[in-house]
Design an enzyme around this catalytic site. Structure first.
Site, mmCIF file in Angstrom:
data_model
loop_
_atom_site.group_PDB
_atom_site.id
_atom_site.type_symbol
_atom_site.label_atom_id
_atom_site.label_comp_id
_atom_site.label_asym_id
_atom_site.label_seq_id
_atom_site.Cartn_x
_atom_site.Cartn_y
_atom_site.Cartn_z
ATOM 1 N N LYS A 169 36.861 36.224 42.314
ATOM 2 C CA LYS A 169 37.170 35.378 43.468
ATOM 3 C C LYS A 169 38.224 34.371 43.024
ATOM 4 O O LYS A 169 38.152 33.864 41.888
ATOM 5 C CB LYS A 169 35.885 34.667 43.901
ATOM 6 C CG LYS A 169 35.977 33.859 45.179
ATOM 7 C CD LYS A 169 34.597 33.277 45.534
ATOM 8 C CE LYS A 169 34.575 32.593 46.879
ATOM 9 N NZ LYS A 169 33.215 32.128 47.255
ATOM 10 N N SER A 208 31.639 33.322 51.955
ATOM 11 C CA SER A 208 33.059 33.136 51.746
ATOM 12 C C SER A 208 33.658 34.120 50.735
ATOM 13 O O SER A 208 34.876 34.297 50.700
ATOM 14 C CB SER A 208 33.329 31.713 51.246
ATOM 15 O OG SER A 208 32.724 31.524 49.972
ATOM 16 N N SER A 227 27.335 32.578 50.096
ATOM 17 C CA SER A 227 28.636 33.249 50.031
ATOM 18 C C SER A 227 28.700 34.528 49.211
ATOM 19 O O SER A 227 29.711 35.218 49.240
ATOM 20 C CB SER A 227 29.697 32.284 49.515
ATOM 21 O OG SER A 227 30.084 31.443 50.561
HETATM 22 N N1 GLN Z 1 28.964 29.506 54.661
HETATM 23 C C1 GLN Z 1 28.516 28.428 53.855
HETATM 24 C C2 GLN Z 1 29.448 27.260 54.002
HETATM 25 O O1 GLN Z 1 30.414 27.385 54.654
HETATM 26 C C3 GLN Z 1 28.369 28.859 52.434
HETATM 27 C C4 GLN Z 1 29.589 28.792 51.622
HETATM 28 C C5 GLN Z 1 29.370 29.195 50.187
HETATM 29 O O2 GLN Z 1 28.299 29.644 49.794
HETATM 30 N N2 GLN Z 1 30.404 29.020 49.398
HETATM 31 O O3 GLN Z 1 29.194 26.205 53.504
#
Ligand code: GLN
Length: 470
Positions: A79, A154, A178
């Site tokens: 990532k 994400s 994510s």
């Molecule tokens: N969707 C969650 C957020 O927007 C989780 C994001 C993540 O785990 N990086 O905070």
């Protein structure tokens, strides 16, 4: 036999050892697949073609000398939040569009020392803020199972890279879901380790008290293999745990028949019926093998979501303050809407006069959520639940409605607030052929147990062997 780019880590390792193919051939097969499909799915921000082939050549030389390393010659994607020395790292934001780090994150170093080949840096929601991959400044990633659908975020590009067989494994980050959410949406295995199990050093911070470093693979077996490399104490990360790292591949084969808890809050209204029925079938499968099933409660599940978003926004507003455009990166006008929203709301909830009503209260709710899990694990060994309340949604469907986007995380964020590990495993497909996954959640540092249950489940099912037709 599968094509080289479709192999699991385990299969690729065996093939390299038996000299059926070289690391250069394996790496080239992955690069060719990226070339073929990435125009459509947009999983990568940077493909490190030359670097990968150089490293693969080095790996082949070591292999010829009989060297043994856990990931020797295996391509891996990261990532684009993981700093990679000399290789552009953007966090999928225009703020860091041209940023070339001076050092690599601990996880990158560990994986490279284990002999792996960095194949590229994957797309994600900018700064890891999001649940769909659509907040990226480098364009949305598409779901290989249906390119009109989101792949989940994400860590959208890492999930997709593995799902579309561009790489046998990819690193992601999980602060609120994510890794697990995109894993369940793309038919891959996703591990969110215990908080502190894997060093956060050198990974762009989102919410430091919740960030965890995990990965995507095609099988639970590979997930175990990879965690044995990434886990462990790091003096550069004070929150990393000083606990010995077991040989997870060994844990995997222990046939542990335990008691599984089903939280009623995870099967309530609002959960898609096809997801519910896939989960029921998965649970029945395990039950037929002797696992005991018990219903329990996690009463603070709903409150967890609100608490999560207050805590995360507060930490985000603090962590993003370093991007001032003075030392490196572009100035603050380059932040996208979602980052701006989080900076503003987080600053608000931390400011004098509002702190007690928001941040402090959210911290108290976090304690209650932790206690929910502690109580649950007094009654059962692990919990099983859905990862997402819905199937992968359409691209564009929720981009203008942040609140409904945040609701995608209702079943994942409590686990982050509790700091416990969770493994997302494929368990079926909807009528319109979209992947469904379930998560196995355990007490702190129970990754070995999660792997053994997940592996057992995969030995009884073949969902994980199905590939998207792209
Ligand atoms: N969707 C969650 C957020 O927007 C989780 C994001 C993540 O785990 N990086 O905070």
């Amino acid at each position: 036999m599968n094509k080289l780019n479709q192999l699991t880590i385990k299969q690729a390792k065996d093939g390299l050892k038996e000299k059926k193919f070289s690391s250069v051939e394996l790496t080239q097969a992955c690069l060719d697949e990226i070339e073929r499909v990435d125009k459509t799915i947009n999983a990568f921000i940077t493909v490190t073609k030359d670097y990968a082939l150089t490293k693969a050549k080095e790996a082949d030389q070591l292999l010829a000398q009989g060297a043994i390393k856990p990931l020797l010659g295996i391509p891996i994607a990261f990532k684009d939040l993981y700093l990679t020395r000399g290789i552009r790292t953007t966090a999928a934001s225009r703020v860091l569009k041209d940023y070339i780090p001076q050092y690599s994150s601990t996880v990158v170093e560990k994986i490279e020392n284990a002999g792996a080949v960095i194949i590229g840096k994957t797309n994600s929601d900018a700064w890891a803020h999001g649940s769909s991959g659509e907040n990226s400044d480098f364009g949305s990633t598409k779901n290989p199972w249906n390119i009109h659908k989101i792949p989940g975020g994400s860590s959208s590009g890492s999930a997709t890279a593995v799902s579309a067989s561009c790489s046998p494994a990819a690193m992601g980050t999980d602060t609120g879901g994510s890794i697990r959410l995109p894993a369940s949406f793309t038919n891959t295995v996703g591990l969110k380790p215990t908080y502190g199990r894997v060093s956060r050093y050198g990974v762009v911070a989102m919410a430091s008290s919740l960030d965890t470093m995990g990965h995507f693979t095609k099988t639970v077996e590979d997930s175990a293999l990879l965690l044995s490399v990434t886990a462990g104490k790091d003096k550069q990360d004070a929150t990393s745990l000083d606990v010995p790292v077991p040989d997870y591949a060994n844990e995997l084969i222990k046939n542990r028949i335990v008691t599984i808890g089903l939280a009623k809050e995870y099967f309530s209204e609002g959960i898609n019926e096809e997801i519910k029925s896939s989960l029921e079938q998965a649970v029945n499968k395990l039950k037929s093998k002797g696992f005991e099933i018990k219903e329990i409660g996690l009463p603070h599940t709903k409150a967890a979501l609100a608490a999560y978003y207050i805590i995360v926004f507060s930490e985000v507003s603090s962590n993003l303050s370093r991007y001032d455009g003075i030392r490196y990166g572009n100035d603050r006008s380059y932040f996208g809407d979602e980052a701006k929203r989080r900076i503003m709301l987080g600053t608000y909830s931390l400011s004098a006069g509002y702190y007690d009503a928001y941040y402090l209260k959210a911290s108290k709710v976090q304690t209650l959520v932790k206690q929910d899990f502690e109580n649950a694990f007094k009654q059962v060994d692990v919990l099983i639940g859905p990862v997402s309340p819905t199937l992968p949604f359409n691209l564009g469907e929720k981009v203008n409605d942040p609140l409904s986007m945040y609701l995608s995380d209702v079943l994942t964020v409590p686990i982050n607030l509790a700091g416990v590990p969770s493994l997302s495993v494929p368990c079926g497909f909807s009528d319109n052929n979209l992947p469904i996954g379930f998560q196995i959640i355990g007490p702190q540092l129970s990754e070995g147990l999660l792997f053994s249950i997940g592996h057992k489940y995969q030995s009884l099912t073949d969902f994980h062997t199905k590939t998207a037709n792209i």
